[in-house]
Design a protein around this motif. Structure first.
Motif, mmCIF file in Angstrom:
data_model
loop_
_atom_site.group_PDB
_atom_site.id
_atom_site.type_symbol
_atom_site.label_atom_id
_atom_site.label_comp_id
_atom_site.label_asym_id
_atom_site.label_seq_id
_atom_site.Cartn_x
_atom_site.Cartn_y
_atom_site.Cartn_z
ATOM 1 N N THR A 1 0.831 -1.201 0.000
ATOM 2 C CA THR A 1 0.000 0.000 0.000
ATOM 3 C C THR A 1 0.863 1.247 0.000
ATOM 4 O O THR A 1 1.832 1.348 0.752
ATOM 5 C CB THR A 1 -0.916 0.020 1.237
ATOM 6 O OG1 THR A 1 -1.725 -1.157 1.233
ATOM 7 C CG2 THR A 1 -1.802 1.258 1.234
ATOM 8 N N THR B 1 1.031 5.135 0.906
ATOM 9 C CA THR B 1 0.379 6.115 1.763
ATOM 10 C C THR B 1 1.115 7.438 1.655
ATOM 11 O O THR B 1 2.347 7.486 1.793
ATOM 12 C CB THR B 1 0.370 5.661 3.238
ATOM 13 O OG1 THR B 1 -0.295 4.399 3.339
ATOM 14 C CG2 THR B 1 -0.346 6.672 4.116
ATOM 15 N N THR C 1 1.000 11.709 2.898
ATOM 16 C CA THR C 1 0.416 12.635 3.861
ATOM 17 C C THR C 1 0.002 13.919 3.150
ATOM 18 O O THR C 1 0.572 14.313 2.134
ATOM 19 C CB THR C 1 1.402 12.985 4.990
ATOM 20 O OG1 THR C 1 2.657 13.389 4.426
ATOM 21 C CG2 THR C 1 1.610 11.799 5.912
ATOM 22 N N ARG D 1 -0.246 13.262 -5.804
ATOM 23 C CA ARG D 1 -1.533 12.646 -6.183
ATOM 24 C C ARG D 1 -1.624 12.527 -7.710
ATOM 25 O O ARG D 1 -2.030 11.490 -8.247
ATOM 26 C CB ARG D 1 -2.700 13.492 -5.674
ATOM 27 C CG ARG D 1 -2.885 13.563 -4.169
ATOM 28 C CD ARG D 1 -3.990 14.576 -3.866
ATOM 29 N NE ARG D 1 -4.187 14.837 -2.462
ATOM 30 C CZ ARG D 1 -5.030 14.173 -1.672
ATOM 31 N NH1 ARG D 1 -5.730 13.176 -2.174
ATOM 32 N NH2 ARG D 1 -5.161 14.502 -0.406
ATOM 33 N N PRO E 1 -3.218 2.939 -6.919
ATOM 34 C CA PRO E 1 -4.069 3.260 -5.764
ATOM 35 C C PRO E 1 -3.197 3.746 -4.603
ATOM 36 O O PRO E 1 -2.030 3.345 -4.474
ATOM 37 C CB PRO E 1 -4.730 1.923 -5.434
ATOM 38 C CG PRO E 1 -3.762 0.900 -5.910
ATOM 39 C CD PRO E 1 -3.103 1.483 -7.139
ATOM 40 N N TYR E 2 -3.758 4.596 -3.774
ATOM 41 C CA TYR E 2 -2.995 5.116 -2.643
ATOM 42 C C TYR E 2 -3.945 5.549 -1.538
ATOM 43 O O TYR E 2 -5.132 5.785 -1.773
ATOM 44 C CB TYR E 2 -2.113 6.301 -3.072
ATOM 45 C CG TYR E 2 -2.882 7.511 -3.583
ATOM 46 C CD1 TYR E 2 -3.159 8.593 -2.746
ATOM 47 C CD2 TYR E 2 -3.330 7.563 -4.895
ATOM 48 C CE1 TYR E 2 -3.860 9.700 -3.215
ATOM 49 C CE2 TYR E 2 -4.028 8.657 -5.376
ATOM 50 C CZ TYR E 2 -4.289 9.726 -4.530
ATOM 51 O OH TYR E 2 -4.989 10.817 -4.994
ATOM 52 N N GLU E 3 -3.405 5.630 -0.359
ATOM 53 C CA GLU E 3 -4.153 6.122 0.784
ATOM 54 C C GLU E 3 -3.551 7.443 1.247
ATOM 55 O O GLU E 3 -2.375 7.727 0.969
ATOM 56 C CB GLU E 3 -4.118 5.103 1.924
ATOM 57 C CG GLU E 3 -4.809 3.781 1.576
ATOM 58 C CD GLU E 3 -4.758 2.771 2.712
ATOM 59 O OE1 GLU E 3 -4.109 3.078 3.753
ATOM 60 O OE2 GLU E 3 -5.350 1.693 2.557
ATOM 61 N N VAL E 4 -4.360 8.245 1.926
ATOM 62 C CA VAL E 4 -3.905 9.547 2.392
ATOM 63 C C VAL E 4 -4.080 9.621 3.906
ATOM 64 O O VAL E 4 -5.160 9.332 4.421
ATOM 65 C CB VAL E 4 -4.699 10.694 1.732
ATOM 66 C CG1 VAL E 4 -4.205 12.051 2.240
ATOM 67 C CG2 VAL E 4 -4.583 10.617 0.210
ATOM 68 N N ARG E 5 -3.022 9.993 4.586
ATOM 69 C CA ARG E 5 -3.098 10.250 6.018
ATOM 70 C C ARG E 5 -3.035 11.758 6.227
ATOM 71 O O ARG E 5 -2.046 12.398 5.886
ATOM 72 C CB ARG E 5 -1.952 9.557 6.765
ATOM 73 C CG ARG E 5 -2.049 9.710 8.288
ATOM 74 C CD ARG E 5 -1.063 8.837 9.031
ATOM 75 N NE ARG E 5 0.327 9.202 8.767
ATOM 76 C CZ ARG E 5 1.166 8.499 8.028
ATOM 77 N NH1 ARG E 5 0.768 7.374 7.442
ATOM 78 N NH2 ARG E 5 2.407 8.904 7.840
ATOM 79 N N TYR F 1 5.796 10.078 1.548
ATOM 80 C CA TYR F 1 5.406 8.907 0.755
ATOM 81 C C TYR F 1 5.930 7.679 1.471
ATOM 82 O O TYR F 1 7.127 7.580 1.773
ATOM 83 C CB TYR F 1 6.006 9.038 -0.644
ATOM 84 C CG TYR F 1 5.815 7.857 -1.574
ATOM 85 C CD1 TYR F 1 4.869 7.909 -2.597
ATOM 86 C CD2 TYR F 1 6.617 6.721 -1.481
ATOM 87 C CE1 TYR F 1 4.717 6.843 -3.486
ATOM 88 C CE2 TYR F 1 6.461 5.661 -2.358
ATOM 89 C CZ TYR F 1 5.518 5.727 -3.364
ATOM 90 O OH TYR F 1 5.382 4.672 -4.236
ATOM 91 N N GLU G 1 5.836 3.348 1.332
ATOM 92 C CA GLU G 1 5.510 2.138 0.577
ATOM 93 C C GLU G 1 6.349 1.004 1.149
ATOM 94 O O GLU G 1 7.563 0.957 0.926
ATOM 95 C CB GLU G 1 5.783 2.331 -0.912
ATOM 96 C CG GLU G 1 5.380 1.144 -1.768
ATOM 97 C CD GLU G 1 5.678 1.382 -3.237
ATOM 98 O OE1 GLU G 1 5.219 0.576 -4.061
ATOM 99 O OE2 GLU G 1 6.375 2.369 -3.572
#
Length: 216
Positions: free
Chosen positions: A2, A4, A6, A25, A34-38, A62, A64
Motif C-alpha cells: 500500500t 500512503t 500525507t 496525487r 491506488p494510494y491512501e492519504v493520512r 510517501y 511504501e
C-alpha cells in the motif's frame, strides 16, 4: 504494498490544488496507482512521528512498505521510474524529462516562491512596495525563457512527462498573481495539464478533503 501519502488536514489554499501533495496525487493518478492519504494537522507535522518521515516537518511524505520519502521531486521521480506513464522509454528522452523536473523545481519555482514570500510573509514590511516589482520582473524573465522553450508545442519535449507535471504544478502558483495571463502560450500549457483526467482526479480528491465539514 500500500502506498500512503500525507496531506494537510486543512490546506492553506482551501483545496485549490496548490499544496504540494497535489503533485504526488497527480503522479500516482497518471501511473494508475491506488494510494491512501493520512491527513496531518500543522501541529502533528512538527511532532516526532511525522519528523521521522520528513525532518523539515512538511508534507507530503510517501510510504511504501519499508520505504519512506519526502520532497515532491524525489517522490514523483520514484513513481515515474517504477511505473509507466511519466517517463518515455527512450533513454535520452527520459534524461530530458528529468532535466525539466529539475528546471521546474530549481529554476522556475524559486522566483515564484519569492513572489509569494513578498506578498504574504513580508506583506507588512516597509520595503514591500519597492521589492514586489523587482521580484515580478524576475518571474517574468523566467517565464519569457520558458515560453521560448515551449513555443507552440503541446508539451516541453514531445509527449507529456513528469517534467510537464511538475512544471504545470509550479506555474499554477502564479494564477493568483495574474502574471500567467501575460503569457498566453504558458497559460494554455497549464490549462492542458489541468484538463488531463489524472489531474482532475487528484484535484477533486484534495478539494473534497477541504470541502468536508470540520469535526470538533
Amino acid at each position: 504494498m500500500t502506498i500512503t501519502i500525507t496531506a494537510f488536514e486543512r490546506s492553506p489554499d482551501g483545496g485549490k490544488g496548490l499544496a504540494r501533495d497535489t503533485r504526488v496525487r497527480w503522479a500516482l493518478e497518471e501511473a494508475g496507482l491506488p494510494y491512501e492519504v493520512r491527513l496531518v494537522s500543522f501541529r502533528a507535522m512538527k511532532e516526532p512521528a511525522h519528523l521521522a518521515l520528513n525532518p523539515f516537518g512538511q508534507i507530503p511524505t510517501y510510504e511504501e512498505g519499508g520505504l519512506a520519502l519526502f520532497e515532491t521531486g524525489s517522490i514523483v521521480m520514484h513513481i515515474a521510474e517504477r511505473h509507466p506513464g511519466l517517463f518515455p522509454p527512450d533513454a535520452d528522452a527520459r534524461a530530458r524529462a528529468i532535466t525539466w523536473m529539475f528546471a521546474a523545481l530549481n529554476t522556475v519555482e524559486l522566483p515564484i516562491l519569492e513572489l509569494v514570500t513578498v506578498k504574504f510573509a513580508e506583506g507588512d514590511k516597509p520595503w514591500k512596495a519597492d521589492r514586489m516589482p523587482l521580484v515580478e520582473d524576475r518571474v517574468r524573465a523566467r517565464l519569457n525563457q520558458l515560453a521560448a522553450c515551449l513555443g507552440n508545442a503541446e508539451w516541453l519535449d514531445g509527449s507529456f512527462t513528469a517534467g510537464d507535471l511538475l512544471m504545470v504544478s509550479v506555474l499554477l502558483r502564479l494564477r493568483p498573481s495574474g502574471l500567467l495571463n501575460e503569457f498566453p502560450g504558458l497559460a494554455a500549457y497549464v490549462a492542458r495539464g489541468e484538463a488531463r483526467p489524472a489531474y482532475q482526479r487528484a484535484f477533486a480528491a484534495q478539494l473534497a478533503i477541504n470541502a468536508a465539514p470540520v469535526v470538533n
